[in-house]
Design a protein around this motif. Structure first.
Motif, PDB file in Angstrom:
ATOM      1  N   VAL A 188       0.362  -4.126  -3.356  1.00 44.83           N
ATOM      2  CA  VAL A 188      -0.197  -3.183  -2.398  1.00 44.83           C
ATOM      3  C   VAL A 188      -1.606  -2.790  -2.838  1.00 44.83           C
ATOM      4  CG1 VAL A 188       2.069  -2.242  -1.794  1.00 44.83           C
ATOM      5  CG2 VAL A 188       0.715  -1.134  -3.569  1.00 44.83           C
ATOM      6  N   CYS A 189      -2.380  -2.292  -1.882  1.00 45.28           N
ATOM      7  CA  CYS A 189      -3.701  -1.745  -2.148  1.00 45.28           C
ATOM      8  C   CYS A 189      -3.885  -0.549  -1.228  1.00 45.28           C
ATOM      9  CB  CYS A 189      -4.770  -2.802  -1.892  1.00 45.28           C
ATOM     10  SG  CYS A 189      -6.468  -2.209  -2.155  1.00 45.28           S
ATOM     11  N   ILE A 190      -4.436   0.540  -1.737  1.00 37.00           N
ATOM     12  CA  ILE A 190      -4.625   1.751  -0.951  1.00 37.00           C
ATOM     13  C   ILE A 190      -6.113   2.015  -0.825  1.00 37.00           C
ATOM     14  CG2 ILE A 190      -4.114   4.222  -0.762  1.00 37.00           C
ATOM     15  CD1 ILE A 190      -1.990   2.118  -3.036  1.00 37.00           C
ATOM     16  N   ASP A 191      -6.595   2.243   0.407  1.00 36.99           N
ATOM     17  CA  ASP A 191      -8.018   2.483   0.592  1.00 36.99           C
ATOM     18  C   ASP A 191      -8.320   3.985   0.568  1.00 36.99           C
ATOM     19  OD1 ASP A 191      -7.493   3.550   3.136  1.00 36.99           O
ATOM     20  OD2 ASP A 191      -8.036   1.709   4.197  1.00 36.99           O
ATOM     21  N   ARG A 192      -9.593   4.331   0.767  1.00 42.01           N
ATOM     22  CA  ARG A 192     -10.026   5.725   0.654  1.00 42.01           C
ATOM     23  C   ARG A 192      -9.450   6.614   1.750  1.00 42.01           C
ATOM     24  NH1 ARG A 192     -16.403   5.315   1.099  1.00 42.01           N
ATOM     25  NH2 ARG A 192     -15.939   3.623  -0.368  1.00 42.01           N
ATOM     26  N   ASP A 193      -8.983   6.001   2.844  1.00 38.66           N
ATOM     27  CA  ASP A 193      -8.371   6.763   3.935  1.00 38.66           C
ATOM     28  C   ASP A 193      -6.853   6.833   3.796  1.00 38.66           C
ATOM     29  OD1 ASP A 193     -10.831   7.282   5.250  1.00 38.66           O
ATOM     30  OD2 ASP A 193     -10.806   5.247   6.065  1.00 38.66           O
ATOM     31  N   GLU A 194      -6.333   6.392   2.649  1.00 34.88           N
ATOM     32  CA  GLU A 194      -4.901   6.428   2.353  1.00 34.88           C
ATOM     33  C   GLU A 194      -4.106   5.384   3.137  1.00 34.88           C
ATOM     34  OE1 GLU A 194      -3.797   8.444  -0.065  1.00 34.88           O
ATOM     35  OE2 GLU A 194      -5.761   9.380  -0.302  1.00 34.88           O
ATOM     36  N   ASN A 195      -4.775   4.424   3.751  1.00 33.30           N
ATOM     37  CA  ASN A 195      -4.047   3.321   4.370  1.00 33.30           C
ATOM     38  C   ASN A 195      -3.537   2.382   3.281  1.00 33.30           C
ATOM     39  OD1 ASN A 195      -4.714   4.150   7.092  1.00 33.30           O
ATOM     40  ND2 ASN A 195      -6.786   3.375   6.678  1.00 33.30           N
ATOM     41  N   VAL A 196      -2.416   1.738   3.535  1.00 30.19           N
ATOM     42  CA  VAL A 196      -1.783   0.866   2.546  1.00 30.19           C
ATOM     43  C   VAL A 196      -1.785  -0.566   3.073  1.00 30.19           C
ATOM     44  CG1 VAL A 196       0.319   0.386   1.236  1.00 30.19           C
ATOM     45  CG2 VAL A 196      -0.307   2.753   1.753  1.00 30.19           C
ATOM     46  N   TYR A 197      -2.253  -1.484   2.249  1.00 30.73           N
ATOM     47  CA  TYR A 197      -2.249  -2.900   2.584  1.00 30.73           C
ATOM     48  C   TYR A 197      -1.197  -3.595   1.726  1.00 30.73           C
ATOM     49  CZ  TYR A 197      -6.725  -1.601   4.634  1.00 30.73           C
ATOM     50  OH  TYR A 197      -7.709  -0.978   5.368  1.00 30.73           O
ATOM     51  N   VAL A 198      -0.335  -4.343   2.360  1.00 31.43           N
ATOM     52  CA  VAL A 198       0.780  -4.992   1.667  1.00 31.43           C
ATOM     53  C   VAL A 198       0.622  -6.499   1.778  1.00 31.43           C
ATOM     54  CG1 VAL A 198       3.281  -5.218   1.497  1.00 31.43           C
ATOM     55  CG2 VAL A 198       2.274  -3.047   2.261  1.00 31.43           C
ATOM     56  N   CYS A 199       0.552  -7.180   0.641  1.00 34.52           N
ATOM     57  CA  CYS A 199       0.555  -8.643   0.670  1.00 34.52           C
ATOM     58  C   CYS A 199       1.977  -9.131   0.408  1.00 34.52           C
ATOM     59  CB  CYS A 199      -0.427  -9.229  -0.329  1.00 34.52           C
ATOM     60  SG  CYS A 199       0.040  -9.041  -2.059  1.00 34.52           S
ATOM     61  N   TRP A 201       4.576 -12.380  -0.765  1.00 32.91           N
ATOM     62  CA  TRP A 201       4.835 -13.702  -1.330  1.00 32.91           C
ATOM     63  C   TRP A 201       5.767 -14.448  -0.368  1.00 32.91           C
ATOM     64  CZ3 TRP A 201       9.608 -15.741  -3.003  1.00 32.91           C
ATOM     65  CH2 TRP A 201       9.519 -16.995  -3.637  1.00 32.91           C
ATOM     66  N   ASN A 202       5.543 -15.744  -0.218  1.00 35.61           N
ATOM     67  CA  ASN A 202       6.339 -16.521   0.729  1.00 35.61           C
ATOM     68  C   ASN A 202       6.305 -15.861   2.108  1.00 35.61           C
ATOM     69  OD1 ASN A 202       8.071 -18.697   1.496  1.00 35.61           O
ATOM     70  ND2 ASN A 202       9.837 -17.321   1.372  1.00 35.61           N
ATOM     71  N   GLY A 203       5.131 -15.420   2.517  1.00 35.07           N
ATOM     72  CA  GLY A 203       4.976 -14.694   3.766  1.00 35.07           C
ATOM     73  C   GLY A 203       4.704 -15.563   4.974  1.00 35.07           C
ATOM     74  N   GLU A 204       4.981 -16.857   4.870  1.00 34.09           N
ATOM     75  CA  GLU A 204       4.777 -17.795   5.968  1.00 34.09           C
ATOM     76  C   GLU A 204       3.336 -17.738   6.494  1.00 34.09           C
ATOM     77  OE1 GLU A 204       7.821 -17.280   8.881  1.00 34.09           O
ATOM     78  OE2 GLU A 204       9.453 -17.618   7.439  1.00 34.09           O
ATOM     79  N   ARG A 205       2.405 -17.634   5.525  1.00 28.42           N
ATOM     80  CA  ARG A 205       0.974 -17.658   5.803  1.00 28.42           C
ATOM     81  C   ARG A 205       0.508 -16.495   6.673  1.00 28.42           C
ATOM     82  NH1 ARG A 205      -0.330 -24.176   6.660  1.00 28.42           N
ATOM     83  NH2 ARG A 205       0.541 -24.837   4.635  1.00 28.42           N
ATOM     84  N   THR A 206       1.213 -15.403   6.610  1.00 33.98           N
ATOM     85  CA  THR A 206       0.792 -14.219   7.349  1.00 33.98           C
ATOM     86  C   THR A 206      -0.267 -13.463   6.558  1.00 33.98           C
ATOM     87  OG1 THR A 206       2.581 -12.929   6.348  1.00 33.98           O
ATOM     88  CG2 THR A 206       3.027 -13.954   8.478  1.00 33.98           C
ATOM     89  N   ALA A 207      -1.103 -12.738   7.278  1.00 35.57           N
ATOM     90  CA  ALA A 207      -2.110 -11.906   6.631  1.00 35.57           C
ATOM     91  C   ALA A 207      -1.450 -10.669   6.032  1.00 35.57           C
ATOM     92  CB  ALA A 207      -3.171 -11.490   7.645  1.00 35.57           C
ATOM     93  N   PRO A 208      -2.117  -9.998   5.077  1.00 35.25           N
ATOM     94  CA  PRO A 208      -1.571  -8.733   4.570  1.00 35.25           C
ATOM     95  C   PRO A 208      -1.337  -7.746   5.707  1.00 35.25           C
ATOM     96  CG  PRO A 208      -3.345  -9.489   3.162  1.00 35.25           C
ATOM     97  CD  PRO A 208      -3.342 -10.390   4.366  1.00 35.25           C
ATOM     98  N   VAL A 209      -0.319  -6.931   5.559  1.00 39.55           N
ATOM     99  CA  VAL A 209       0.035  -5.939   6.569  1.00 39.55           C
ATOM    100  C   VAL A 209      -0.653  -4.624   6.248  1.00 39.55           C
ATOM    101  CG1 VAL A 209       1.921  -4.663   7.640  1.00 39.55           C
ATOM    102  CG2 VAL A 209       2.263  -7.042   6.951  1.00 39.55           C
ATOM    103  N   LYS A 210      -1.278  -4.001   7.246  1.00 38.73           N
ATOM    104  CA  LYS A 210      -1.921  -2.708   7.058  1.00 38.73           C
ATOM    105  C   LYS A 210      -1.033  -1.608   7.615  1.00 38.73           C
ATOM    106  CE  LYS A 210      -6.061  -0.004   8.263  1.00 38.73           C
ATOM    107  NZ  LYS A 210      -7.343  -0.006   8.996  1.00 38.73           N
ATOM    108  N   LEU A 211      -0.741  -0.602   6.776  1.00 34.70           N
ATOM    109  CA  LEU A 211       0.010   0.567   7.200  1.00 34.70           C
ATOM    110  C   LEU A 211      -0.969   1.735   7.277  1.00 34.70           C
ATOM    111  CD1 LEU A 211       3.136   0.249   4.860  1.00 34.70           C
ATOM    112  CD2 LEU A 211       2.848  -0.655   7.180  1.00 34.70           C
ATOM    113  N   GLU A 212      -1.165   2.257   8.469  1.00 33.54           N
ATOM    114  CA  GLU A 212      -2.104   3.370   8.642  1.00 33.54           C
ATOM    115  C   GLU A 212      -1.410   4.695   8.340  1.00 33.54           C
ATOM    116  OE1 GLU A 212      -3.750   3.207  12.531  1.00 33.54           O
ATOM    117  OE2 GLU A 212      -5.073   1.525  12.070  1.00 33.54           O
ATOM    118  N   ARG A 213      -2.105   5.529   7.580  1.00 35.82           N
ATOM    119  CA  ARG A 213      -1.553   6.838   7.233  1.00 35.82           C
ATOM    120  C   ARG A 213      -1.529   7.723   8.482  1.00 35.82           C
ATOM    121  NH1 ARG A 213      -0.389   9.366   2.580  1.00 35.82           N
ATOM    122  NH2 ARG A 213      -0.399  11.637   2.569  1.00 35.82           N
TER     123      ARG A 213
END
Length: 214
Positions: A188-199, A201-213
């Protein structure tokens, strides 16, 4: 040991994560090899190792040390959080490798701890027992999500999974939600606006998922 030698070891060893202390000491988690935490100074000189397997004190044992992070939430008491994924646990150590405590996480096979503010985030790669899945490669079965743990080491949220429930202070097993929001949560990665990005594994070539706070 030269810097060049250190870089060579870091590339060739099956390490899974590194953490750097304020004094420049570097901690390398050998999560796909010996499960030792290897400590070097800022010049690449080896200082010590701890963790691994078959310790007399079993608290020091690590199994798939799939992450490590420097925990400065208490500035006067910096610690290391180490993932022991096959044990479904985080383990806390002092900066010189002394075990402090183990946080058991029921069935959550977690990846790297990511500290943001007072919270610890981690991808949950699997939440099932491999023996329960009758397919040739049970590690490819999708059962992952994301978890959030507070400063008291209590899991407070599992996006993509069921609501975490405690009984008598013990976390109960958490399953993936029926929507299968995530595949294998891996970081996971959290940005300055508290949104969470989830990468994944074996994600069938999907992009990371963004969860908005919200």
């Amino acid at each position: 040991m030269t810097d060049r030698t250190f870089c060579f070891l870091s590339i060739c060893h099956p390490s899974t994560e590194t953490a750097v202390a304020s004094n420049g000491d570097i901690y390398v988690a050998d999560g796909y090899g010996s499960d030792f935490i290897l400590r070097y100074d800022q010049h690449g000189k080896f200082i010590q190792k701890f963790g691994g397997h078959d310790n007399e004190d079993k608290n020091y044992n690590l199994a798939n040390a799939h992450g490590i992070a420097l925990d400065n939430r208490d500035p006067a008491n910096p610690r290391l959080i180490v993932t022991s994924r096959a044990q479904r646990a985080f383990k806390y150590f002092t900066l010189d490798g002394k075990w402090i405590k183990t946080v058991n996480l029921a069935n959550l096979q977690i990846c790297r701890p990511v500290i943001h503010g007072d919270l610890v985030y981690a991808g949950v790669c699997w939440s099932h027992e491999f023996s329960e899945v009758k397919i040739p490669k049970p590690w490819l079965y999708q059962s992952g999500f994301t978890m959030v743990m507070d400063k008291d080491d209590r899991v407070i949220s599992c996006p993509g999974g069921e609501e975490p429930i405690y009984k008598d202070g013990v976390l109960q097993p958490v399953k993936q939600d029926k929507a299968r929001t995530f595949y294998h949560g891996h970081d996971v990665c959290i940005d300055r606006d508290e949104n969470v990005y989830v990468c994944q594994w074996n994600g069938e070539r999907t992009a990371p998922v963004k969860l908005e706070r919200v």
